[in-house]
Motif scaffolding. Sequence first.
Motif, PDB file in Angstrom:
ATOM      1  N   PHE A  85       0.856  -1.202   0.000  1.00  0.00           N
ATOM      2  CA  PHE A  85       0.000   0.000   0.000  1.00  0.00           C
ATOM      3  C   PHE A  85       0.887   1.246   0.000  1.00  0.00           C
ATOM      4  N   GLU A  86       0.427   2.276  -0.683  1.00  0.00           N
ATOM      5  CA  GLU A  86       1.171   3.532  -0.665  1.00  0.00           C
ATOM      6  C   GLU A  86       0.189   4.699  -0.591  1.00  0.00           C
ATOM      7  N   PHE A  87       0.487   5.627   0.285  1.00  0.00           N
ATOM      8  CA  PHE A  87      -0.381   6.800   0.474  1.00  0.00           C
ATOM      9  C   PHE A  87       0.495   8.052   0.447  1.00  0.00           C
ATOM     10  N   GLY A  88       0.166   8.992  -0.412  1.00  0.00           N
ATOM     11  CA  GLY A  88       0.944  10.224  -0.515  1.00  0.00           C
ATOM     12  C   GLY A  88       2.099  10.056  -1.485  1.00  0.00           C
ATOM     13  N   ASN A  89       3.098  10.919  -1.342  1.00  0.00           N
ATOM     14  CA  ASN A  89       4.223  10.923  -2.269  1.00  0.00           C
ATOM     15  C   ASN A  89       5.517  10.597  -1.509  1.00  0.00           C
ATOM     16  N   LEU A  90       5.811   9.298  -1.461  1.00  0.00           N
ATOM     17  CA  LEU A  90       6.966   8.830  -0.685  1.00  0.00           C
ATOM     18  C   LEU A  90       8.273   9.311  -1.303  1.00  0.00           C
TER      19      LEU A  90
ATOM     20  N   PHE B 147     -14.708  -0.296   2.210  1.00  0.00           N
ATOM     21  CA  PHE B 147     -13.278  -0.504   1.973  1.00  0.00           C
ATOM     22  C   PHE B 147     -12.852  -0.164   0.556  1.00  0.00           C
ATOM     23  N   VAL B 148     -12.120   0.940   0.472  1.00  0.00           N
ATOM     24  CA  VAL B 148     -11.481   1.357  -0.767  1.00  0.00           C
ATOM     25  C   VAL B 148      -9.999   1.379  -0.415  1.00  0.00           C
ATOM     26  N   ARG B 149      -9.181   0.797  -1.225  1.00  0.00           N
ATOM     27  CA  ARG B 149      -7.787   0.626  -0.818  1.00  0.00           C
ATOM     28  C   ARG B 149      -7.040   1.925  -0.583  1.00  0.00           C
ATOM     29  N   SER B 150      -7.561   3.026  -1.129  1.00  0.00           N
ATOM     30  CA  SER B 150      -6.864   4.296  -0.962  1.00  0.00           C
ATOM     31  C   SER B 150      -7.363   5.072   0.260  1.00  0.00           C
ATOM     32  N   ASP B 151      -8.447   4.613   0.856  1.00  0.00           N
ATOM     33  CA  ASP B 151      -9.032   5.383   1.964  1.00  0.00           C
ATOM     34  C   ASP B 151      -9.953   4.478   2.773  1.00  0.00           C
ATOM     35  N   PHE B 152      -9.463   3.998   3.897  1.00  0.00           N
ATOM     36  CA  PHE B 152     -10.282   3.080   4.704  1.00  0.00           C
ATOM     37  C   PHE B 152      -9.958   3.282   6.184  1.00  0.00           C
ATOM     38  N   ASN B 153     -10.930   2.943   7.050  1.00  0.00           N
ATOM     39  CA  ASN B 153     -10.636   2.966   8.488  1.00  0.00           C
ATOM     40  C   ASN B 153     -10.820   1.566   9.067  1.00  0.00           C
ATOM     41  N   VAL B 154      -9.802   1.122   9.740  1.00  0.00           N
ATOM     42  CA  VAL B 154      -9.742  -0.237  10.258  1.00  0.00           C
ATOM     43  C   VAL B 154     -10.449  -0.326  11.600  1.00  0.00           C
ATOM     44  N   GLN B 155     -10.284   0.704  12.429  1.00  0.00           N
ATOM     45  CA  GLN B 155     -11.004   0.731  13.704  1.00  0.00           C
ATOM     46  C   GLN B 155     -11.612   2.113  13.898  1.00  0.00           C
ATOM     47  N   LEU B 156     -12.581   2.204  14.786  1.00  0.00           N
ATOM     48  CA  LEU B 156     -13.446   3.386  14.790  1.00  0.00           C
ATOM     49  C   LEU B 156     -13.286   4.301  16.002  1.00  0.00           C
ATOM     50  N   THR B 157     -12.665   3.798  17.079  1.00  0.00           N
ATOM     51  CA  THR B 157     -12.363   4.706  18.200  1.00  0.00           C
ATOM     52  C   THR B 157     -10.861   4.658  18.441  1.00  0.00           C
ATOM     53  N   HIS B 158     -10.342   5.744  18.982  1.00  0.00           N
ATOM     54  CA  HIS B 158      -8.889   5.852  19.146  1.00  0.00           C
ATOM     55  C   HIS B 158      -8.557   6.520  20.467  1.00  0.00           C
ATOM     56  N   ALA B 159      -8.437   5.683  21.499  1.00  0.00           N
ATOM     57  CA  ALA B 159      -7.915   6.179  22.768  1.00  0.00           C
ATOM     58  C   ALA B 159      -6.424   6.431  22.586  1.00  0.00           C
ATOM     59  N   ASN B 160      -5.820   7.118  23.536  1.00  0.00           N
ATOM     60  CA  ASN B 160      -4.373   7.307  23.450  1.00  0.00           C
ATOM     61  C   ASN B 160      -3.801   7.386  24.845  1.00  0.00           C
ATOM     62  N   SER B 161      -2.518   7.130  24.940  1.00  0.00           N
ATOM     63  CA  SER B 161      -1.879   7.225  26.246  1.00  0.00           C
ATOM     64  C   SER B 161      -0.400   7.515  26.096  1.00  0.00           C
ATOM     65  N   THR B 162       0.148   8.075  27.155  1.00  0.00           N
ATOM     66  CA  THR B 162       1.599   8.191  27.284  1.00  0.00           C
ATOM     67  C   THR B 162       2.017   7.403  28.519  1.00  0.00           C
ATOM     68  N   HIS B 163       3.004   6.559  28.365  1.00  0.00           N
ATOM     69  CA  HIS B 163       3.600   5.851  29.499  1.00  0.00           C
ATOM     70  C   HIS B 163       5.020   6.379  29.689  1.00  0.00           C
ATOM     71  N   ILE B 164       5.375   6.686  30.922  1.00  0.00           N
ATOM     72  CA  ILE B 164       6.759   7.073  31.196  1.00  0.00           C
ATOM     73  C   ILE B 164       7.290   6.169  32.314  1.00  0.00           C
ATOM     74  N   VAL B 165       8.421   5.559  32.026  1.00  0.00           N
ATOM     75  CA  VAL B 165       8.934   4.503  32.889  1.00  0.00           C
ATOM     76  C   VAL B 165      10.352   4.844  33.324  1.00  0.00           C
ATOM     77  N   VAL B 166      10.634   4.626  34.588  1.00  0.00           N
ATOM     78  CA  VAL B 166      12.005   4.755  35.079  1.00  0.00           C
ATOM     79  C   VAL B 166      12.477   3.368  35.496  1.00  0.00           C
ATOM     80  N   VAL B 167      13.624   2.951  34.983  1.00  0.00           N
ATOM     81  CA  VAL B 167      14.146   1.626  35.349  1.00  0.00           C
ATOM     82  C   VAL B 167      15.576   1.757  35.861  1.00  0.00           C
TER      83      VAL B 167
END
Lengths: 159, 819
Positions: free
Chosen positions: B180-185, B650-670
Amino acid sequence: MTVVNIKINGKKYSDDIEDRTLLVHFIRDHARLRGTHIGCDTGHCGACTVLLNDRPVKSCQILAVQVDGESIETVESLEGSDGKLSIEQEAFREHFAMQCGYCTSGFLMMTHHLIREYPELSREEIREKLHGNYCMCTGYQQIVDAVQDAQKRHNDKKS
Amino acid sequence: MMKSGNAQVLEPADKTSTSSTRNVGKAVRRLEDLRIIRGKGGYTDDIELGNQHYAAILSSPYAHARIKRIDVSKARNLPGVVLVLTGQEAAKITRPMTSRAATVSPKSHYIMANEKVRYMGEPVAAVVATSRYIAQDAVDLIEVDYEPLPVIASIEDAMKKDAPRIYEELDSNEIVTDHFEFGNLKRAFQEADRIVKDRIRIHRYASTPLETFVVNAFYDQTRDELLAYATDQQPGRTVGSVSACLGIPSSNIRLIVPPVGGGFGYKLAVWQYVAIISLLSMKCGKPVKWVQTRMESLYAFHRPRGYMDAEFALRKDGKILGVKLTDWQSDGNWPYVSALYSLIKFANMSGVYEVPNLQFEYHCVATNDPPVVQDRGVGKPFMAFAFERMMDLSAKELGIDRARIREVNFVPPEKMPYTTASGEVYESGNYPLVFKKALEMSRYNYWINEIPKLRKEGRYVGIGIGCAIEPGTSNLGYYFLSKASEPDYNGAGQMSTVEIGQDGIIKVNMNGPEIGTGHVTTITQVVGDIFDVDAEKILVDSWFDSAHGHLTYAGTYSNAFNDVYLGAVMTAAKRLRDKALRISASYLHLPLESLSFRNGGIFSEEAEKEVLTLKQLAKISYGQLLSFPKGEEPGLKVVAGYINPTAKPFVRSDFNVQLTHANSTHIVVVEVSKDTWAPRIIDYVIVHDAGRVLNPGIVEGLAIGSTASGIGGALYEEFLFDQEENNLTLTFGDYMKPTAMEIPEIRLEMHESPAPNTVLGTKAVGEGGAITSLGAVASAVENALEPFNVRIRSLPITPENIWRMIKDTDEYRKLKGAN
């Protein structure tokens, strides 16, 4: 085949069983108490933890014939005959300390033991004492919260 | 901030009461727990049918071998054995399973091995006996002659021109590939100041729910009906698959899923065993129960191993101009889900960042690795891990701070809703703000100053960052993106049944299995609000029952509960509420608009009091038909459905695979021990945005629990194989799950950006930690090991793997020389 008499939660269960019958299978299939679960078959996960004469044991690692005449407590023993939940049960519910609940019986029996055995445990000590009980859902944090709370409730009740 | 363990409880007085749930958004205690803590979980293995018989399965000891001869005579003659069925016998009366995604599907893969075995642990024969012990004895008496075949243990071996083929009917071991290619690589890479490349690997690990697969099936020969109980996360599909495999009409199959002892995607793979056990019951006429052993569960159904070649085109300030990805995956040999791990990566392929130009190529290859299943997050954890590793690497190569490079690339909140290059729509969110909060909570700047000082004291401490999208609710046509035919299904929806029973109890069946994620409680909260009743008047069914209305892909997976399941429940509940009010108005001769559900009954504004109890309402609705309004149908039962409106075709040039998008940041000290090289997590901070939170206690548990599963994958867990593809990790003594000692205290804060496209503004939460944690942990360990100048490109980061990375470095020699 051997006839065994095992007291579970104060009630006597007697059956003629194959010598190789695991205690956990005796509890589940002969006494038909389904609250004790099997998670790993090898003694690692602790889902089958019960109390044998007040000490926690993994019932998948013991043959039923080994505990003939002994006394076992399972998760079904925690609730009072009046339907009142025990402090361990209360604390686990209060702190969302379970998700699928498959491991919970083992954790409850461990907690029942720990809060009576030790007057005080830090969070780190609780984590160390619980290392033989696996939970795949919670990440343990809410379980540690619950054990701490159960200990406090137990100590408050005593004093 | 939500503190661990301080979930607000609404009903402090009466501890066992389930009242006062009319409070969506509050940490209402879980109703499920009342049965769990009493040892009455009611899992599939707890169900015993009359005349119960037991099955055991013989598994292949070889990863690749021809079956020359099977002798079952000794097993058949063992007292108590009622049936022995070989894979070869099964193949004659069943249909093979096929690939969902591949254009040309293998045709030789049956529910049990037929002519040859393809992985260690593949079912070869099955036994039914009067007890589980006898069934196991009989399995031990089956004699099989195998002729070992050359083993394909890697993607490279599989792709060699003269490689032996896993499926001899196919031209190649490559089951599916696509580009798949989207845009001008081309332009992006020409304009770049710097191109950063690397190969990032993912290993085999899995979620291992504590309850294994369990199936209990009875084929009733007097009615030609199959009743099966199973630990199944996608029972809607299982009904269809078992029907096709065994030739039983789907209307003659009733599949029930009792509460499941952990799902995590693992239990999407049980249908093969539902087919085997059902077939055994058909053949012997007895109810047959099979409980998978832990060893059997560790044989198969993992995440696939593989690697991704990534190329990032960057401006010198860190801005991403284009990304090229080539994903190689050893799908083992269960063609059924081949390509799913690759294609779902489109859901979080550009992470929380603006990536204007994107190229993705994937290769799914059959090997003698065991089968794979859609384990927690499917391909998304690896996608996020690879992307975040590349972000750290790009920062290093450009000489900018790891936090800064992320800030440069975040999708700005003012661009929400934001459409990615491939068409995924991020519906809402404030990624820079979530990130900023996490930096503050973790005291990122403090650690950046402190770490060099600690190094001078000889301590290897590091801080790491992980940012990721956690997509939810699959638009299921994505399975078929690479296949030139009409998909079996597309879109995202669900069905639900809501009724007021004849006793006035409101009954809800959402028809997704209960897998431990608090759905009974959450539905009770939501339905309690719609009808304004206490929880004790609501009964949410914790069984999936195929007798109720459901879609062909019904199941609890892809984090769709908060979206389409609640949507279906609410649609049905509101329709039922309206119907009940119409009947009440007609019966009472009161204007419809003056009536409402209030405080557990029907309330009249005119009379200023309750005018009907739910019990009275039921009595009228189920029996007193002449008081109905004209055209109203009797009864109080509504089956309704709901579709998320934002799924695209589903059109190969424009499709959505999932419909909600939570997000998170994890910061870890080891800190990495210089004696044992064991990494230990000192601090773990999560800021998670899962949209609106309906029950903080449940959501917090899922965020922390999914993170723990990711920490296991990042630091401890790996299925190991020898060169003959023998699985060396078949107990929990060898396959290392993290315990309470390894998982750190996690500090969690929720941020809420409501989703505009779900009924209550919610988003996914069950997979988030598993997705974001891998990169965050790797980032921290790499930072701790900075003096050694090593790159972490693979997991798990065990002490041994750290030692292998650093043992030839100058810093290591210096250190050992100094000792």
